[in-house]
Design a protein around this motif. Structure first.
Motif, PDB file in Angstrom:
ATOM      1  N   ALA A 114      -3.961   1.662  -0.215  1.00 27.56           N
ATOM      2  CA  ALA A 114      -3.103   2.659  -0.852  1.00 27.56           C
ATOM      3  C   ALA A 114      -3.870   3.973  -0.959  1.00 27.56           C
ATOM      4  O   ALA A 114      -5.106   3.991  -0.933  1.00 27.56           O
ATOM      5  CB  ALA A 114      -2.688   2.165  -2.242  1.00 27.56           C
ATOM      6  N   SER A 129       0.404  -2.984  -5.994  1.00 24.17           N
ATOM      7  CA  SER A 129      -0.873  -2.348  -5.673  1.00 24.17           C
ATOM      8  C   SER A 129      -1.626  -1.963  -6.932  1.00 24.17           C
ATOM      9  O   SER A 129      -1.038  -1.486  -7.912  1.00 24.17           O
ATOM     10  CB  SER A 129      -0.619  -1.095  -4.828  1.00 24.17           C
ATOM     11  OG  SER A 129      -1.794  -0.309  -4.733  1.00 24.17           O
ATOM     12  N   PHE A 148       0.814  -1.209   0.000  1.00 29.68           N
ATOM     13  CA  PHE A 148       0.000   0.000   0.000  1.00 29.68           C
ATOM     14  C   PHE A 148       0.856   1.270   0.000  1.00 29.68           C
ATOM     15  O   PHE A 148       0.329   2.367  -0.200  1.00 29.68           O
ATOM     16  CB  PHE A 148      -0.941   0.011   1.205  1.00 29.68           C
ATOM     17  CG  PHE A 148      -1.980  -1.082   1.198  1.00 29.68           C
ATOM     18  CD1 PHE A 148      -2.285  -1.765   0.032  1.00 29.68           C
ATOM     19  CD2 PHE A 148      -2.646  -1.438   2.355  1.00 29.68           C
ATOM     20  CE1 PHE A 148      -3.237  -2.767   0.013  1.00 29.68           C
ATOM     21  CE2 PHE A 148      -3.617  -2.439   2.351  1.00 29.68           C
ATOM     22  CZ  PHE A 148      -3.908  -3.114   1.183  1.00 29.68           C
ATOM     23  N   GLN A 149       2.154   1.127   0.221  1.00 30.24           N
ATOM     24  CA  GLN A 149       3.083   2.252   0.149  1.00 30.24           C
ATOM     25  C   GLN A 149       3.825   2.284  -1.189  1.00 30.24           C
ATOM     26  O   GLN A 149       4.706   3.117  -1.402  1.00 30.24           O
ATOM     27  CB  GLN A 149       4.084   2.176   1.300  1.00 30.24           C
ATOM     28  CG  GLN A 149       3.441   2.358   2.667  1.00 30.24           C
ATOM     29  CD  GLN A 149       4.397   2.063   3.812  1.00 30.24           C
ATOM     30  OE1 GLN A 149       5.574   1.779   3.597  1.00 30.24           O
ATOM     31  NE2 GLN A 149       3.885   2.102   5.031  1.00 30.24           N
TER      32      GLN A 149
END
Length: 281
Positions: free
Chosen positions: A240, A205, A3-4
């Motif tokens: 995200a 993601s 999510f980063q």
């Protein structure tokens, strides 16, 4: 980490190898003795498109495909009672712009989340045959947390499923369907191209900007992709960041729980739909 914006690359496993072996079986049966990677040089494009129009749904909806995906998720350590996946799709990218539309659409730079995907979605990408940098796809990580002006505000997933998706095979020489696209010039020079082995797995993601590479390899690329969400992330909205998506609807109803193939609870899908609509009003 996903999510980063982090990206994960895994070697082939027994289950991913089984998945591509099953895909190859269907592909090679459909091409009837032709080499699937070079058949584009021997077939009229209309015939090639018609073949894919029959082949791809057969793989997508085959119960064996779903069964192997569940085995693969278990093998990768996923909690099968908490992990949901959508149907695995067989994708193609032909060389030299032979077939770039409809059933073999060459994707412009986009985020899956412009197409109503939840921001907790993880994308899985697996090559069926050997791939090279000239026929994979590109990630554009510099845009992960950087907004791009785009047309996702015109996209409604329910309308796409009802009207646009069923006509894919009719778009052979061009594709007139309105799909979310960038509406500004992008700097795509620092793209990331990863080249997994057949059965290797690339995870990233669904919020990542990515695009189909212009295939100059002389060979058609065959790959499998599917997506997963974890039910705890869906409920908690762990995800995200949404930096630029304004689409309507949600793809959550497409996801199956890995242990018993039940669907995402309807109330969750309805919540996501309502939240997407609220952001536009």
């Amino acid at each position: 980490m996903l999510f980063q914006g982090d990206v994960f690359l895994y070697s082939a496993t027994p289950a991913s190898t089984e998945l591509i072996a099953f895909a190859r079986e269907l592909v090679e049966e459909a091409f009837e003795g032709r080499d699937p990677e070079t058949a584009q040089h021997e077939m009229p494009v209309e015939e090639f498109a018609a073949l894919l129009a029959a082949l791809k749904p057969r793989f997508i909806h085959h119960p064996t495909s779903k069964k192997i995906i569940a085995t693969l998720l278990d093998e990768m350590g996923m909690a099968l009672d908490r992990t949901y996946f959508d149907v695995p799709r067989l994708r193609t990218s032909t060389s030299g712009h032979y077939l770039d539309s409809g059933i073999s659409y060459a994707y412009h730079a986009h985020r899956d989340c412009w197409y109503s995907a939840p921001f907790c979605q993880v994308n899985w990408w697996i090559p069926v045959y050997e791939v090279v940098p000239e026929n994979v796809f590109a990630l554009h990580p510099q845009y992960f947390d950087r907004p791009v002006r785009n047309s996702s505000g015109r996209y409604d997933y329910a309308e796409w499923v009802a009207v646009s998706r069923p006509t894919a095979a009719q778009h052979v020489h061009s594709d007139t369907r309105d799909q979310p696209k960038p509406e500004e010039e992008l700097d795509l020079g620092s793209e990331l191209r990863l080249v997994p082995e057949p059965g290797g797995m690339l995870l990233f993601s669904g919020a990542h900007l990515h695009s189909t590479v212009t295939n100059t390899s002389g060979r058609t690329r065959f790959s499998i992709d599917f997506r997963t969400v974890h039910i705890d992330d869906v409920r908690s909205r762990a995800a995200a960041p949404n930096v630029d998506a304004t689409c309507r609807g949600t793809t959550l109803r497409d996801f199956y729980r890995a242990d018993d193939l039940t669907r995402i609870p309807e109330e969750l899908a309805a919540e996501y739909e309502a939240e997407a609509l609220a952001k536009l009003t």
